[in-house]
Scaffold this active site. Sequence first.
Site, PDB file in Angstrom:
ATOM      1  N   GLY A 110      -8.280  -2.046   4.939  1.00 54.15           N
ATOM      2  CA  GLY A 110      -8.507  -0.944   5.519  1.00 54.15           C
ATOM      3  C   GLY A 110      -7.130  -0.101   5.712  1.00 54.15           C
ATOM      4  CB  ALA A 111      -4.293  -1.308   7.323  1.00 49.45           C
ATOM      5  CB  SER A 112      -2.116  -2.722   3.245  1.00 52.08           C
ATOM      6  OG  SER A 112      -2.920  -3.912   3.090  1.00 52.08           O
ATOM      7  CB  THR A 113      -3.881  -0.680  -1.444  1.00 53.68           C
ATOM      8  OG1 THR A 113      -4.531  -1.128  -2.707  1.00 53.68           O
ATOM      9  CG2 THR A 113      -2.843   0.102  -1.787  1.00 53.68           C
ATOM     10  CD  GLN A 114      -2.319  -5.805  -0.298  1.00 51.94           C
ATOM     11  OE1 GLN A 114      -1.633  -4.877   0.467  1.00 51.94           O
ATOM     12  NE2 GLN A 114      -3.402  -6.256  -0.202  1.00 51.94           N
ATOM     13  CD  GLU A 122      -2.848  -8.234   2.520  1.00 52.99           C
ATOM     14  OE1 GLU A 122      -4.158  -8.075   2.597  1.00 52.99           O
ATOM     15  OE2 GLU A 122      -2.113  -7.940   3.148  1.00 52.99           O
TER      16      GLU A 122
END
Length: 497
Positions: free
Chosen positions: A203-207, A174
């Site tokens: 909403g559930a992860s960040t990269q 991602e």
Amino acid sequence: MSAQRDMKEKNPWHTPVTIIFSVIGVIAIVALVTVAVLQNRPLPQKYKYGIVLDAGSSHTALYIYEWPAEKDNNTGRVEQTLSCKVDGPGISSYASAPWKAGKSLTKCLEQARQKVPVKRHSETPLYLGATAGMRLLNLEDSSASTKVFQAVEEALQKFPFSFQGARILSGQEEGAFGWVTVNYLDDRLEQNLQTRGALDLGGASTQISFVSDNFDGSDSPDNAVAFRLYGNDYNLYTHSFLCYGKDQALRKTLAQQTKSGPGTILDPCFHPGYTETKNYSVLYDSPCVSDRKPQGAPATFNHTGKGNFSRCQEVVKRIFNFTECKYSQCSFNEVFQPRLQGPFGAFSAYYFVMNFLNLTDTSIPLEVVTERLSRYCATPWNQVKEQHPGVKLKYLAEYCFSGTYIVTLLTKGYNFTSENYPNIKFIKKIKGSDAGWTLGYMLNLTNMIPAEAPDSPPLPYAGYVSIVTVIALLLFVLFIFSLRPLWPRCSKHPQII
């Protein structure tokens, strides 16, 4: 009269052979230029298409991409021609009724059926990639995850496109594909320009993904991705933090404040005057916080806002671990991160939150950003509702927290400072295409970006035609001069008496 007739008869330009050669020469020159122009003129463009469904944690979106069909090896410029937001929540929300996940996609797929020409339907690849929401569901209940995918695949296979499968993307994929998208749309890859790092917040992860001269993958091989694109090698650092998207981060901050099971919490991340009764079981219904649910807590708690940015930031910082690091340098939670380098593009929830707060202009000093956030969070809830009557109350209530979380994540988590914060650009679209991982994903699967730089003609079309025309005219002039021995001499012209 007889003298004039004799002159015409002696003039070599009036001989049949000379006239024939002149006509043939002119015809040949005209034919040469005509063939060159017709053979190389721009033709009406034909297109190929690709469809990608982004099944995120909070919603699903469909994107259609098109590119010129005549380009060799499908190397034409790819552009987004349609985006369609699927009604309802993300597919991971349908674990108890998987068939609804498939049904929810129908409306946008019908739009795709209308948008893509019928003759291209069967050759148009269709992909579905699921991100952090389905990663969490797969961790929590792999059987439910499988059933959701089965329902989704059944729905997609009913449409006339070339379905290429549905799968869960890893966090590394991602992040890496988001980086490819941003730099491809910005023409930084083909033109070998300095690349732009990618900051993605869902909403559930960040990269976070960027190229660093100080990173060769040896310190943290799990965070290394190597690309060879257009003849250039890129060693990319990328990391995805599951449970640190803005929705799950809010759950984590609420879990911090309710770990003793109180009946009321005074939350500095919500506006003064905000109050809502919330259910403990709903709050802790996520793998990100489920192991922290307090024992013996009541069924509900009263969530009351106090609206204090500084105290909110202190609450937010508690969900990070900044103290432990076994590497030379870390971001948070003991994750290695090299020194930040170059410009960055921040998209998805980064853009939508900061755009609502009117803080996308990073030329505004970081100190001013925090001052504005402080004033916004302190604004009474009733006043906020009056100022934004068209915004859903659930989303409106969370902007104080979300803005505080973004600033804290960027500065305390990723180590942006007042000096390099202006290197961030909050972006929604680039040249008409949404920033995100979907385009990079499709480009990778369809090999649309060559590993080596494609050969290009030495001259543009207009230059080529101009040169051919000039050469043709030059040949014609030389042809005329080649007939010079046949030109009549003025001294030999008969005198007319």
